[in-house]
Design an enzyme around this catalytic site. Structure first.
Site, PDB file in Angstrom:
ATOM      1  N   SER A   6      -2.146  38.902  25.131  1.00  0.00           N
ATOM      2  CA  SER A   6      -2.943  39.923  24.444  1.00  0.00           C
ATOM      3  C   SER A   6      -3.118  39.510  22.992  1.00  0.00           C
ATOM      4  CB  SER A   6      -2.230  41.273  24.515  1.00  0.00           C
ATOM      5  OG  SER A   6      -2.762  42.113  23.511  1.00  0.00           O
ATOM      6  N   HIS A  31      -6.539  38.317  27.116  1.00  0.00           N
ATOM      7  CA  HIS A  31      -6.552  39.782  27.213  1.00  0.00           C
ATOM      8  C   HIS A  31      -7.003  40.390  25.882  1.00  0.00           C
ATOM      9  CE1 HIS A  31      -5.167  43.615  29.010  1.00  0.00           C
ATOM     10  NE2 HIS A  31      -4.728  43.912  27.798  1.00  0.00           N
ATOM     11  N   HIS A  64      -9.734  45.053  28.205  1.00  0.00           N
ATOM     12  CA  HIS A  64      -9.011  46.294  28.520  1.00  0.00           C
ATOM     13  C   HIS A  64      -9.542  47.394  27.606  1.00  0.00           C
ATOM     14  CE1 HIS A  64      -4.777  48.439  28.269  1.00  0.00           C
ATOM     15  NE2 HIS A  64      -5.701  49.203  28.826  1.00  0.00           N
ATOM     16  N   MET A  66      -9.599  50.986  26.084  1.00  0.00           N
ATOM     17  CA  MET A  66      -8.791  52.196  25.859  1.00  0.00           C
ATOM     18  C   MET A  66      -9.667  53.117  25.029  1.00  0.00           C
ATOM     19  SD  MET A  66      -5.225  50.236  25.129  1.00  0.00           S
ATOM     20  CE  MET A  66      -6.089  48.677  24.990  1.00  0.00           C
ATOM     21  N   MET A 135       0.099  50.250  33.128  1.00  0.00           N
ATOM     22  CA  MET A 135       0.650  50.220  31.771  1.00  0.00           C
ATOM     23  C   MET A 135       2.169  50.383  31.850  1.00  0.00           C
ATOM     24  SD  MET A 135      -1.900  49.666  29.804  1.00  0.00           S
ATOM     25  CE  MET A 135      -0.887  49.642  28.325  1.00  0.00           C
ATOM     26  N   ASP A 173       0.992  45.530  31.820  1.00  0.00           N
ATOM     27  CA  ASP A 173       0.697  45.367  30.389  1.00  0.00           C
ATOM     28  C   ASP A 173       1.643  46.223  29.554  1.00  0.00           C
ATOM     29  OD1 ASP A 173      -0.485  45.083  27.898  1.00  0.00           O
ATOM     30  OD2 ASP A 173      -2.397  45.990  28.471  1.00  0.00           O
TER      31      ASP A 173
HETATM   32  C1  DX5 Z   1      -1.201  48.141  24.407  1.00  0.00           C
HETATM   33  C2  DX5 Z   1      -2.037  46.970  24.836  1.00  0.00           C
HETATM   34  C3  DX5 Z   1      -1.278  45.755  25.181  1.00  0.00           C
HETATM   35  C4  DX5 Z   1      -0.444  45.197  24.058  1.00  0.00           C
HETATM   36  C5  DX5 Z   1       0.739  44.540  24.701  1.00  0.00           C
HETATM   37  O1  DX5 Z   1      -2.008  49.253  24.335  1.00  0.00           O
HETATM   38  O2  DX5 Z   1      -2.805  47.322  25.979  1.00  0.00           O
HETATM   39  O3  DX5 Z   1      -2.141  44.751  25.727  1.00  0.00           O
HETATM   40  O4  DX5 Z   1      -1.091  44.290  23.250  1.00  0.00           O
HETATM   41  O5  DX5 Z   1       1.593  44.099  23.699  1.00  0.00           O
HETATM   42  P1  DX5 Z   1       3.119  43.740  23.995  1.00  0.00           P
HETATM   43  O6  DX5 Z   1       3.112  42.637  25.014  1.00  0.00           O
HETATM   44  O7  DX5 Z   1       3.612  43.307  22.661  1.00  0.00           O
HETATM   45  O8  DX5 Z   1       3.774  44.980  24.509  1.00  0.00           O
HETATM   46 ZN    ZN Z   2      -3.904  45.727  27.046  1.00  0.00          ZN
END
Ligand code: DX5
Ligand code: ZN
Length: 214
Positions: A6, A31, A64, A66, A135, A173
């Protein structure tokens, strides 16, 4: 295990360089977290910046969303031809319609579930999906603690997938690292998203990605 770093945890001052580095280090997907400041309490990047990411990337993009207005954002990002666009079930009234729209745009549709959402909610959508993203943190930020209940959830989802659409992938994720990757794999997870683990790994990106693949 496929690995999708990510870029939320990348150095945004050197974004193109960072994207090239993770691709050279052996990632499978890039990502990209898109946040609108409404569905989640944070904001990230729009299509102008993601276009620069797409130019730098030698691996396909995994976008992704959100956001609250999924339709609007699908239209914004579709011209960049990502491999996947994933949207949250919790923000979409018509997920069946939206997944078909994404596929008709030539993009693979994926559905995202927040930590509280039952895997059974996907049952009558699975035939139209290429991936379900579970998630394992509350969406909005990198670097949060892994929610371990996702392991059991992945197993339940895997059973539904075997029954309804065995080709559908499971992605996880949030808080993914070498400490939970084996359990995720055993639970049937196919794609690991990892932000802070990859970008803050003391041995570098290639080591980090390799440690998640085995
Ligand atoms: C959170 C994101 C993730 C995030 C994951 O809302 O969707 O993709 O970047 O980060 P880590 O791996 O540090 O938890
Ligand atoms: Zn994500």
């Amino acid at each position: 295990m496929l690995v999708a770093p990510s870029i939320l945890s990348a150095d945004f001052g050197r974004l193109a360089e960072e994207v090239r580095a993770i691709c050279d280090a052996g990632c499978d997907l890039v990502h990209v977290d898109v946040m609108d400041g409404h569905f989640v309490p944070n904001m990230t990047i729009g299509p102008v910046v993601v276009e620069a990411v797409a130019k730098a990337a030698t691996k396909p993009l995994d976008v992704h969303l959100m956001v609250e207005d999924n339709n609007f954002f699908v239209d914004l990002f579709a011209p960049l031809k990502p491999e996947f666009i994933s949207f949250h079930l919790e923000s979409e009234r018509h997920p069946d319609r939206l997944m078909h729209k994404i596929r008709d745009l030539g993009i693979r549709p994926a559905l995202v579930l927040n930590p509280h959402t039952l895997p059974e909610m996907t049952e009558y959508l699975l035939e139209g999906l290429d991936m379900v993203l579970l998630m394992s943190v509350n969406p909005g930020f990198g670097g949060q603690k892994f929610i371990p209940q996702v392991i059991e959830k992945a197993k339940r989802l895997k059973d539904l997938i075997e029954k309804r659409n065995p080709d559908c992938l499971i992605e996880v994720d949030g808080g993914v690292s070498d400490r939970n990757i084996a359990e995720l794999k055993a639970a049937g997870v196919d794609v690991a998203v990892a932000g802070s683990y990859v970008f803050k790994h003391p041995q570098g990106y290639a080591e980090a990605i390799a440690s998640l693949k085995q």
